[in-house]
Design a protein around this motif. Structure first.
Motif, PDB file in Angstrom:
ATOM      1  N   LEU A 180       0.880  -1.012  -0.036  1.00  0.00           N
ATOM      2  CA  LEU A 180       0.128  -0.115  -0.177  1.00  0.00           C
ATOM      3  C   LEU A 180       0.871   1.069   0.032  1.00  0.00           C
ATOM      4  N   ILE A 181       0.528   1.954  -0.791  1.00  0.00           N
ATOM      5  CA  ILE A 181       1.245   3.427  -0.857  1.00  0.00           C
ATOM      6  C   ILE A 181       0.185   4.537  -0.681  1.00  0.00           C
ATOM      7  N   GLU A 188       5.124  10.436   1.548  1.00  0.00           N
ATOM      8  CA  GLU A 188       4.576   9.140   1.154  1.00  0.00           C
ATOM      9  C   GLU A 188       4.696   7.999   2.157  1.00  0.00           C
ATOM     10  N   TYR A 189       3.781   7.398   2.311  1.00  0.00           N
ATOM     11  CA  TYR A 189       3.906   6.117   3.200  1.00  0.00           C
ATOM     12  C   TYR A 189       3.739   4.895   2.572  1.00  0.00           C
ATOM     13  N   ARG A 190       4.659   3.937   2.842  1.00  0.00           N
ATOM     14  CA  ARG A 190       4.422   2.434   2.227  1.00  0.00           C
ATOM     15  C   ARG A 190       4.416   1.563   3.464  1.00  0.00           C
ATOM     16  N   MET A 191       3.436   0.384   2.906  1.00  0.00           N
ATOM     17  CA  MET A 191       3.338  -0.485   4.185  1.00  0.00           C
ATOM     18  C   MET A 191       2.816  -1.747   3.500  1.00  0.00           C
ATOM     19  N   TRP A 192       2.912  -3.022   4.243  1.00  0.00           N
ATOM     20  CA  TRP A 192       2.053  -4.017   3.590  1.00  0.00           C
ATOM     21  C   TRP A 192       0.638  -3.885   4.472  1.00  0.00           C
ATOM     22  N   ALA A 193      -0.318  -4.519   3.590  1.00  0.00           N
ATOM     23  CA  ALA A 193      -1.706  -4.251   4.191  1.00  0.00           C
ATOM     24  C   ALA A 193      -2.631  -5.633   3.741  1.00  0.00           C
ATOM     25  N   THR A 194      -3.596  -5.721   4.400  1.00  0.00           N
ATOM     26  CA  THR A 194      -4.572  -6.879   4.115  1.00  0.00           C
ATOM     27  C   THR A 194      -5.999  -6.470   3.687  1.00  0.00           C
ATOM     28  N   GLU A 195      -6.232  -5.130   4.011  1.00  0.00           N
ATOM     29  CA  GLU A 195      -7.400  -4.320   3.762  1.00  0.00           C
ATOM     30  C   GLU A 195      -7.156  -2.704   4.162  1.00  0.00           C
ATOM     31  N   VAL A 196      -7.930  -2.210   3.005  1.00  0.00           N
ATOM     32  CA  VAL A 196      -7.914  -0.609   3.080  1.00  0.00           C
ATOM     33  C   VAL A 196      -9.554  -0.071   2.993  1.00  0.00           C
ATOM     34  N   ARG A 197      -9.732   0.634   4.100  1.00  0.00           N
ATOM     35  CA  ARG A 197     -11.210   1.235   4.267  1.00  0.00           C
ATOM     36  C   ARG A 197     -10.976   2.627   3.912  1.00  0.00           C
ATOM     37  N   ILE A 198     -11.795   3.271   3.043  1.00  0.00           N
ATOM     38  CA  ILE A 198     -11.817   4.753   2.760  1.00  0.00           C
ATOM     39  C   ILE A 198     -13.266   5.386   3.382  1.00  0.00           C
ATOM     40  N   PHE A 199     -13.229   6.080   4.638  1.00  0.00           N
ATOM     41  CA  PHE A 199     -14.320   6.482   5.135  1.00  0.00           C
ATOM     42  C   PHE A 199     -14.752   7.762   5.241  1.00  0.00           C
ATOM     43  N   ASN A 200     -16.119   8.104   4.605  1.00  0.00           N
ATOM     44  CA  ASN A 200     -16.821   9.293   4.900  1.00  0.00           C
ATOM     45  C   ASN A 200     -17.773   9.070   6.392  1.00  0.00           C
ATOM     46  N   GLY A 201     -18.126   7.867   6.372  1.00  0.00           N
ATOM     47  CA  GLY A 201     -18.862   7.700   7.508  1.00  0.00           C
ATOM     48  C   GLY A 201     -18.436   6.737   8.455  1.00  0.00           C
ATOM     49  N   ARG A 202     -18.863   6.089   9.388  1.00  0.00           N
ATOM     50  CA  ARG A 202     -18.363   5.274  10.287  1.00  0.00           C
ATOM     51  C   ARG A 202     -18.529   3.852  10.125  1.00  0.00           C
ATOM     52  N   PHE A 203     -19.442   3.375   9.453  1.00  0.00           N
ATOM     53  CA  PHE A 203     -19.867   2.011   9.278  1.00  0.00           C
ATOM     54  C   PHE A 203     -19.170   1.456   8.079  1.00  0.00           C
ATOM     55  N   HIS A 204     -18.918  -0.059   7.817  1.00  0.00           N
ATOM     56  CA  HIS A 204     -18.753  -0.787   6.545  1.00  0.00           C
ATOM     57  C   HIS A 204     -19.174  -2.121   6.978  1.00  0.00           C
ATOM     58  N   GLY A 205     -19.883  -2.537   5.986  1.00  0.00           N
ATOM     59  CA  GLY A 205     -20.290  -4.239   6.326  1.00  0.00           C
ATOM     60  C   GLY A 205     -21.276  -4.449   7.522  1.00  0.00           C
TER      61      GLY A 205
END
Length: 327
Positions: A180-181, A188-205
């Motif tokens: 992930l970049i 600039e931040y670089r890291m390993w990731a298993t999931e990324v969420r982009i939030f306007n609200g608070r809930f997902h799924g």
């Protein structure tokens, strides 16, 4: 605080392809009108691809409010045509997770949602942007899009959130971490990731995955489940679902008005449950973009009650006085 009134006339548009849309369309029409909402038109849309066109036409025809019934994908796909328009957006949560409705504090049952529309208030909210595509609540990349892309419709329709969970376990077994970049304009931040969420609200799924933002916060949040161990992703969902003290131990948040996001390899992005983008993208906020209907808060209900009963008597006290009909 001045409470802006909610229009009493509206166009009802229901995604009849959603989990509960077809079954509840007729009930929604009857109950909205019984609650005092005049329906200028009502549409049960059986082809989800035509939903946006129906909403667009209602806005062009001057509808003071559009009431959209469906899941998060239905809602997100229709908001573009309300930006910059004097038209209020109201929600009937008829989908599976109903994350946007949860963020707004709306009841998830039909009667409760209709009551919120009939007695609620306007709230000016932000919308998220992925490149030039508006979304209402949350987007994700990683395991979530993989589930959303492949989950059988019958499993989602008949088992709801349980169906998602069963399919998520199946997909989890073949999922792989990714690089992930994130670029916030200064670093600039670089890291390993298993999931990324982009939030306007608070809930997902249907689960509250962040407590650090809201639909009127004025910024966008990218939350990454970091590391290469897939078990961290399962632990993160578990901790957040049960609101454990360790619920933020496996994630890192990035916040701003605009952020650049990329992955290696490139990944599809699920926007409110629909696969609509692919990395690299620019993620940003459209501040105070539309008006939505939300329930009146208890404090505001109390103020309204006090305005009717300035002497401090409540409605029950007033009803016990033999001085004419109650309010």
């Amino acid at each position: 605080m001045i409470i802006k009134s909610v229009p009493r006339e509206a166009v009802l548009i229901v995604n009849a392809h959603s989990r509960r849309g077809e079954a509840l369309f007729e009930q929604a029409k009857e109950k909205l009108q019984a609650a005092g909402v005049t329906l200028l038109a009502a549409h049960a849309v059986h082809d989800p691809e035509k939903l946006t066109d129906v909403v667009r036409q209602a806005v062009r025809d001057g509808a003071p409010m559009v009431i959209v019934g469906g899941g998060d994908g239905s809602l997100s796909g229709t908001v573009d045509d309300l930006v910059g328009k004097d038209c209020v957006f109201a929600v009937l949560p008829l989908g599976t997770a109903n994350s946007f409705a949860r963020t707004l504090g709306l009841p998830l049952d039909l009667d409760g949602a209709i009551k919120a529309i009939a007695t609620g208030q306007r709230r000016r909210i932000d919308l998220g942007l992925i490149d030039n595509d508006y979304f209402v609540n949350a987007a994700a990349l990683g395991l979530s899009p993989m589930i959303g892309e492949s989950v059988p419709h019958s499993l989602k329709k008949y088992l709801g959130r349980l169906g998602y969970l069963i399919w998520a376990v199946w997909c989890f077994l073949s999922f792989r971490p990714f690089r992930l970049i994130i670029d916030d304009g200064t670093q600039e931040y670089r890291m390993w990731a298993t999931e990324v969420r982009i939030f306007n609200g608070r809930f997902h799924g249907g689960v509250e995955l962040t407590e650090n933002t809201d639909v009127d916060s004025g910024d966008i949040v990218i939350q990454a489940v970091t590391g290469r161990n897939r078990a961290r992703l399962a632990l993160d969902w578990y901790a957040k679902f049960f609101k454990l003290r360790s619920r933020d131990a496996h994630t890192q948040d990035f916040r701003g008005k605009s952020l650049k996001l990329d992955t290696r390899p490139h990944h599809h992005i699920s926007i409110d449950g629909e696969l609509l983008a692919r990395t690299p993208v620019t993620v940003s906020i459209a501040a105070r973009a539309i008006d939505v209907v939300v329930p009146l808060r208890n404090a505001q209900l109390n103020r309204l009650s006090q305005s009717f009963f300035p002497s401090g008597r409540n409605e029950a006290d007033a009803g016990s006085q033999k001085c004419g009909p109650g309010i």
